[in-house]
Scaffold this motif. Structure first.
Motif, PDB file in Angstrom:
ATOM      1  N   VAL A   1       0.742  -1.022   0.200  1.00  0.00           N
ATOM      2  CA  VAL A   1      -0.457   0.036  -0.370  1.00  0.00           C
ATOM      3  C   VAL A   1       1.213   1.517  -0.259  1.00  0.00           C
ATOM      4  O   VAL A   1       0.640   1.908  -0.563  1.00  0.00           O
ATOM      5  CB  VAL A   1      -0.913   0.165   1.189  1.00  0.00           C
ATOM      6  CG1 VAL A   1      -1.644   1.327   1.434  1.00  0.00           C
ATOM      7  CG2 VAL A   1      -2.085  -1.070   1.257  1.00  0.00           C
ATOM      8  N   LEU A   2       2.092   1.528   0.688  1.00  0.00           N
ATOM      9  CA  LEU A   2       2.727   2.514   0.688  1.00  0.00           C
ATOM     10  C   LEU A   2       3.384   2.875  -0.282  1.00  0.00           C
ATOM     11  O   LEU A   2       3.545   3.443  -0.904  1.00  0.00           O
ATOM     12  CB  LEU A   2       4.040   2.595   1.774  1.00  0.00           C
ATOM     13  CG  LEU A   2       3.766   2.498   3.482  1.00  0.00           C
ATOM     14  CD1 LEU A   2       4.290   2.050   4.613  1.00  0.00           C
ATOM     15  CD2 LEU A   2       2.990   3.750   3.931  1.00  0.00           C
ATOM     16  N   ARG A   3       4.181   1.556  -1.034  1.00  0.00           N
ATOM     17  CA  ARG A   3       4.525   1.615  -2.221  1.00  0.00           C
ATOM     18  C   ARG A   3       3.869   2.301  -3.958  1.00  0.00           C
ATOM     19  O   ARG A   3       3.815   2.519  -4.382  1.00  0.00           O
ATOM     20  CB  ARG A   3       5.306   0.541  -2.519  1.00  0.00           C
ATOM     21  CG  ARG A   3       6.263  -0.086  -3.824  1.00  0.00           C
ATOM     22  CD  ARG A   3       5.983  -1.137  -4.785  1.00  0.00           C
ATOM     23  NE  ARG A   3       6.979  -1.967  -3.298  1.00  0.00           N
ATOM     24  CZ  ARG A   3       8.240  -2.351  -3.608  1.00  0.00           C
ATOM     25  NH1 ARG A   3       9.068  -0.906  -3.892  1.00  0.00           N
ATOM     26  NH2 ARG A   3       8.831  -2.489  -2.763  1.00  0.00           N
ATOM     27  N   ARG A   4       2.555   1.977  -3.225  1.00  0.00           N
ATOM     28  CA  ARG A   4       1.370   2.355  -4.271  1.00  0.00           C
ATOM     29  C   ARG A   4       0.524   3.493  -4.252  1.00  0.00           C
ATOM     30  O   ARG A   4       1.015   3.717  -5.215  1.00  0.00           O
ATOM     31  CB  ARG A   4       0.543   1.214  -4.227  1.00  0.00           C
ATOM     32  CG  ARG A   4      -0.537   1.013  -5.400  1.00  0.00           C
ATOM     33  CD  ARG A   4      -1.804   0.460  -5.540  1.00  0.00           C
ATOM     34  NE  ARG A   4      -2.744   0.692  -4.157  1.00  0.00           N
ATOM     35  CZ  ARG A   4      -3.364   0.180  -3.704  1.00  0.00           C
ATOM     36  NH1 ARG A   4      -2.501  -1.672  -3.671  1.00  0.00           N
ATOM     37  NH2 ARG A   4      -3.116   0.516  -2.338  1.00  0.00           N
ATOM     38  N   ASP A   5       0.575   3.443  -3.021  1.00  0.00           N
ATOM     39  CA  ASP A   5      -0.095   4.984  -2.648  1.00  0.00           C
ATOM     40  C   ASP A   5       0.590   5.923  -1.981  1.00  0.00           C
ATOM     41  O   ASP A   5       0.238   7.476  -2.197  1.00  0.00           O
ATOM     42  CB  ASP A   5      -1.087   4.304  -1.387  1.00  0.00           C
ATOM     43  CG  ASP A   5      -2.531   4.000  -2.270  1.00  0.00           C
ATOM     44  OD1 ASP A   5      -2.263   3.637  -3.177  1.00  0.00           O
ATOM     45  OD2 ASP A   5      -3.240   2.876  -1.398  1.00  0.00           O
ATOM     46  N   TRP A   6       1.698   5.931  -1.366  1.00  0.00           N
ATOM     47  CA  TRP A   6       1.962   7.072  -0.279  1.00  0.00           C
ATOM     48  C   TRP A   6       4.099   7.519  -1.557  1.00  0.00           C
ATOM     49  O   TRP A   6       4.015   8.579  -1.275  1.00  0.00           O
ATOM     50  CB  TRP A   6       2.900   6.030   0.519  1.00  0.00           C
ATOM     51  CG  TRP A   6       3.902   7.726   1.341  1.00  0.00           C
ATOM     52  CD1 TRP A   6       4.834   7.161   2.065  1.00  0.00           C
ATOM     53  CD2 TRP A   6       3.712   8.964   1.454  1.00  0.00           C
ATOM     54  NE1 TRP A   6       5.653   8.626   2.258  1.00  0.00           N
ATOM     55  CE2 TRP A   6       4.964   9.408   2.684  1.00  0.00           C
ATOM     56  CE3 TRP A   6       2.120   9.670   1.325  1.00  0.00           C
ATOM     57  CZ2 TRP A   6       4.880  10.534   2.921  1.00  0.00           C
ATOM     58  CZ3 TRP A   6       2.175  10.965   1.627  1.00  0.00           C
ATOM     59  CH2 TRP A   6       3.874  11.614   2.818  1.00  0.00           C
ATOM     60  N   PHE A   7       4.671   6.421  -1.946  1.00  0.00           N
ATOM     61  CA  PHE A   7       5.854   6.927  -2.402  1.00  0.00           C
ATOM     62  C   PHE A   7       5.759   7.718  -3.594  1.00  0.00           C
ATOM     63  O   PHE A   7       7.356   8.424  -4.006  1.00  0.00           O
ATOM     64  CB  PHE A   7       6.810   5.234  -2.371  1.00  0.00           C
ATOM     65  CG  PHE A   7       7.257   4.387  -1.120  1.00  0.00           C
ATOM     66  CD1 PHE A   7       8.707   5.519  -1.119  1.00  0.00           C
ATOM     67  CD2 PHE A   7       6.859   4.486  -0.098  1.00  0.00           C
ATOM     68  CE1 PHE A   7       9.343   5.575  -0.067  1.00  0.00           C
ATOM     69  CE2 PHE A   7       7.203   3.930   0.681  1.00  0.00           C
ATOM     70  CZ  PHE A   7       8.265   4.398   1.170  1.00  0.00           C
ATOM     71  N   PRO A   8       4.853   7.448  -4.687  1.00  0.00           N
ATOM     72  CA  PRO A   8       4.631   8.951  -5.780  1.00  0.00           C
ATOM     73  C   PRO A   8       4.530   9.612  -5.291  1.00  0.00           C
ATOM     74  O   PRO A   8       5.553  10.934  -5.860  1.00  0.00           O
ATOM     75  CB  PRO A   8       3.440   8.269  -6.118  1.00  0.00           C
ATOM     76  CG  PRO A   8       3.427   6.438  -5.950  1.00  0.00           C
ATOM     77  CD  PRO A   8       3.466   6.223  -4.803  1.00  0.00           C
ATOM     78  N   GLN A   9       4.159  10.723  -4.001  1.00  0.00           N
ATOM     79  CA  GLN A   9       4.247  11.492  -3.420  1.00  0.00           C
ATOM     80  C   GLN A   9       5.819  11.736  -3.097  1.00  0.00           C
ATOM     81  O   GLN A   9       5.923  13.057  -3.493  1.00  0.00           O
ATOM     82  CB  GLN A   9       3.023  11.322  -2.240  1.00  0.00           C
ATOM     83  CG  GLN A   9       1.560  11.075  -2.493  1.00  0.00           C
ATOM     84  CD  GLN A   9       0.576  11.448  -1.489  1.00  0.00           C
ATOM     85  OE1 GLN A   9       0.515  12.050  -0.916  1.00  0.00           O
ATOM     86  NE2 GLN A   9       0.447  10.340  -1.048  1.00  0.00           N
ATOM     87  N   VAL A  10       6.247  10.680  -2.806  1.00  0.00           N
ATOM     88  CA  VAL A  10       8.131  10.756  -1.944  1.00  0.00           C
ATOM     89  C   VAL A  10       8.456  11.515  -3.393  1.00  0.00           C
ATOM     90  O   VAL A  10       8.851  12.616  -3.329  1.00  0.00           O
ATOM     91  CB  VAL A  10       8.745   9.842  -2.077  1.00  0.00           C
ATOM     92  CG1 VAL A  10       9.976  10.329  -1.081  1.00  0.00           C
ATOM     93  CG2 VAL A  10       7.409   9.472  -0.025  1.00  0.00           C
ATOM     94  N   ALA A  11       7.904  11.150  -4.561  1.00  0.00           N
ATOM     95  CA  ALA A  11       9.053  11.632  -6.007  1.00  0.00           C
ATOM     96  C   ALA A  11       8.492  13.017  -6.064  1.00  0.00           C
ATOM     97  O   ALA A  11       8.668  13.547  -7.295  1.00  0.00           O
ATOM     98  CB  ALA A  11       8.495  10.832  -6.598  1.00  0.00           C
ATOM     99  N   GLN A  12       7.265  13.181  -5.492  1.00  0.00           N
ATOM    100  CA  GLN A  12       6.563  14.520  -6.585  1.00  0.00           C
ATOM    101  C   GLN A  12       7.281  15.936  -5.757  1.00  0.00           C
ATOM    102  O   GLN A  12       6.976  16.737  -5.477  1.00  0.00           O
ATOM    103  CB  GLN A  12       5.213  14.529  -6.007  1.00  0.00           C
ATOM    104  CG  GLN A  12       5.127  14.289  -7.044  1.00  0.00           C
ATOM    105  CD  GLN A  12       2.981  13.666  -7.441  1.00  0.00           C
ATOM    106  OE1 GLN A  12       2.424  14.388  -6.716  1.00  0.00           O
ATOM    107  NE2 GLN A  12       3.052  12.864  -8.151  1.00  0.00           N
ATOM    108  N   ASN A  13       8.423  15.141  -4.281  1.00  0.00           N
ATOM    109  CA  ASN A  13       8.367  16.499  -3.567  1.00  0.00           C
ATOM    110  C   ASN A  13       9.648  17.413  -4.133  1.00  0.00           C
ATOM    111  O   ASN A  13      10.590  16.971  -4.842  1.00  0.00           O
ATOM    112  CB  ASN A  13       9.776  15.482  -2.374  1.00  0.00           C
ATOM    113  CG  ASN A  13      10.210  16.545  -0.828  1.00  0.00           C
ATOM    114  OD1 ASN A  13      10.818  16.902  -1.366  1.00  0.00           O
ATOM    115  ND2 ASN A  13       9.641  16.434  -0.222  1.00  0.00           N
ATOM    116  N   PRO A  14       9.234  18.534  -4.232  1.00  0.00           N
ATOM    117  CA  PRO A  14       9.912  19.938  -4.868  1.00  0.00           C
ATOM    118  C   PRO A  14      11.231  19.568  -4.885  1.00  0.00           C
ATOM    119  O   PRO A  14      12.447  20.196  -5.786  1.00  0.00           O
ATOM    120  CB  PRO A  14       9.244  21.064  -4.282  1.00  0.00           C
ATOM    121  CG  PRO A  14       8.519  20.472  -3.613  1.00  0.00           C
ATOM    122  CD  PRO A  14       8.273  19.356  -3.358  1.00  0.00           C
TER     123      PRO A  14
END
Length: 485
Positions: A266-279
């Protein structure tokens, strides 16, 4: 008699943002501070520290930042400050940490405070100020500060107003190019409570920072900020790698989630894409995040390596590497975070030249491979931004690194050279002072400040500790009578 020998005699420096409140008992940390000319640190930062309470919350949640306090077990700010008296060679002043206050009253609850809870929190803040605290801090990216709304924070600031003490904030909403939301909220809080506002580690492009500080002043709020001469940051790995809703939970629950293959997916799918969007980080985050500290013996080899390198060594990807590090150390991991766009010295120099700037290292002394800012910040200010670039004169550097902070935080008669003042003094060799710590060798001590006095007592002589312990807790000097019955 101490011969200056061509050196500048300056008031001891005040580190306006330090995480040394537990580490300052260690001689190596004392040496690291004094070799930069630092004679007072402002602790209790980012809304989380040991007092009030028994210190257990900060000792667990903020272990990667502050470490464990060797003696404090509660319950008041007065007890924490007294624990320094006669035991250290320099001074420690303390901000009441609003997150710790909220945790004392509400635990990790994310809901708004009820009226009775708000009153209880205000009483704890007032107690801390009566005990000598020099302001209130928040950390609005940390638990439980991220749950506190502006009106709640403004209420907690009201005990500061009679004493002119500041609200100090790790802002909500980000820094760099995203600072406006946080500055607007901080300004509204300062205006509502009638207190000055100090922004922690204000790493925002210089032009934007000047614009926002001018805007704050136009709203009638006195504003200052601290910033350090490095472009990389440092914080808990959990804050970046885990969603806030998860980090808000008790540690054992978080670890249970990290053990679950289903929850990891769940973290890999839902959260880590947001980490990759950290400006600041982007998709290259595995290469930009370097392990600075882990308390897990099995990963003692990891400090100094990027998450990508850790993953390669372990034969995993960076997501599993990060989650495994957190699991093994019970979340006790901190990291140095590079940024995609390095800011030039010219932009940092313009930021430091702002009259509201105060020197602050955000120094973290936990870890085998820490951020060099803990051991290099003040020497770097003097070497690069005074001697080499001239963004500040030597007199202006004293104002930024000592006098302004002594005034803002009510540190008594410090920060000036005059008869009758507290003789916290440093002797600076203007052509030799420099930082030696680097990202690759972060433990090297600063050079060019070999003699320091605290309260007129030599504590550093010839670059070595003298063994004298004239320091202790520094209490706010301008306290009006407590209005409470």
């Amino acid at each position: 008699m101490l011969e200056a020998g061509g050196r500048l005699v300056v008031p001891g420096f005040v580190d306006s943002h330090s995480h040394a409140e537990a580490a300052v008992f260690e001689p190596e940390v004392q040496l690291a501070l004094l070799r930069q000319g630092i004679t007072t640190v402002i602790a209790g930062q980012d809304g989380v520290s040991f007092a009030p309470g028994d210190g257990a919350f900060a000792g667990e949640y903020f272990a990667p930042i502050n470490g464990a306090h060797p003696t404090y077990r509660g319950p008041r700010v007065a007890d924490l400050l007294a624990g320094y008296d006669g035991r250290i060679p320099l001074g420690v002043a303390y901000l009441v940490p609003a997150g710790t206050v909220r945790h004392e009253v509400m635990g990790r609850d994310s809901r708004p405070a009820l009226p009775a809870e708000r009153e209880a929190m205000m009483d704890l803040v007032a107690d801390g100020i009566a005990d000598g605290a020099v302001g209130l801090s928040t950390g609005l990216d940390y638990v439980p500060g991220l749950f506190a709304e502006a009106d709640e924070i403004a209420a907690l600031c009201t005990p500061l107003a009679p004493h002119g003490l500041p609200y100090v904030t790790h802002m909500r909403g980000g820094y760099e190019h995203n600072a406006q939301v946080g500055v607007e909220e901080a300004t509204a809080i300062g205006a509502a409570a009638g207190v000055p506002v100090h922004i922690s580690h204000f790493h925002t492009p210089a032009g934007e920072a000047w614009r926002l500080m001018d805007w704050m002043a136009a709203q009638g709020v006195r504003g200052t900020f601290d910033a350090y001469p490095y472009t990389r940051g440092c914080s808990m790995l959990s804050m970046t790698m885990l969603p806030p809703a998860l980090t808000a939970q008790e540690t054992d629950h978080v670890l249970e989630q990290l053990r679950s293959p289903e929850q990891r997916e769940v973290l890999r799918r839902d959260w880590f894409p947001q980490v990759a969007q950290n400006p600041s980080l982007g998709e290259d985050w595995p290469e930009l995040i370097t392990v600075a500290h882990t308390s897990a013996a099995e990963h003692a080899w990891a400090p100094g390596l990027t998450l990508a390198a850790v993953a390669r060594r372990r034969g995993t990807d960076a997501v599993d590497a990060a989650l495994d590090l957190l699991l093994a150390a019970r979340l006790d991991v901190n990291v140095v975070m590079a940024v995609r766009d390095q800011r030039p010295a010219s932009d940092l120099g313009r930021l430091f030249a702002h009259p509201g700037h105060l020197g602050g290292s955000d120094g973290i002394f936990v870890g085998a491979h820490p951020h060099p800012r803990a051991r290099g910040t003040f020497a770097a200010f003097l070497a690069t931004y005074v001697r080499e670039r001239g963004d500040l004169s030597w007199a202006e550097a004293v104002q930024h690194l000592s006098t302004s902070a002594a005034d803002l935080f009510a540190l008594g008669d410090r920060g000036r050279l005059r008869p009758g003042a507290i003789a916290d003094l440093a002797l600076v060799a203007p052509e030799q002072v420099r930082e030696a710590a680097t990202y690759d060798a972060p433990l090297a001590l600063a050079e060019g400040i070999d003699d320091v006095l605290v309260g007129g007592v030599p504590v550093l002589a010839g670059g070595r500790l003298t063994g004298a312990l004239p320091g202790g807790g520094v209490r706010a000097s301008r306290l009006a009578p407590d209005p409470r019955p």
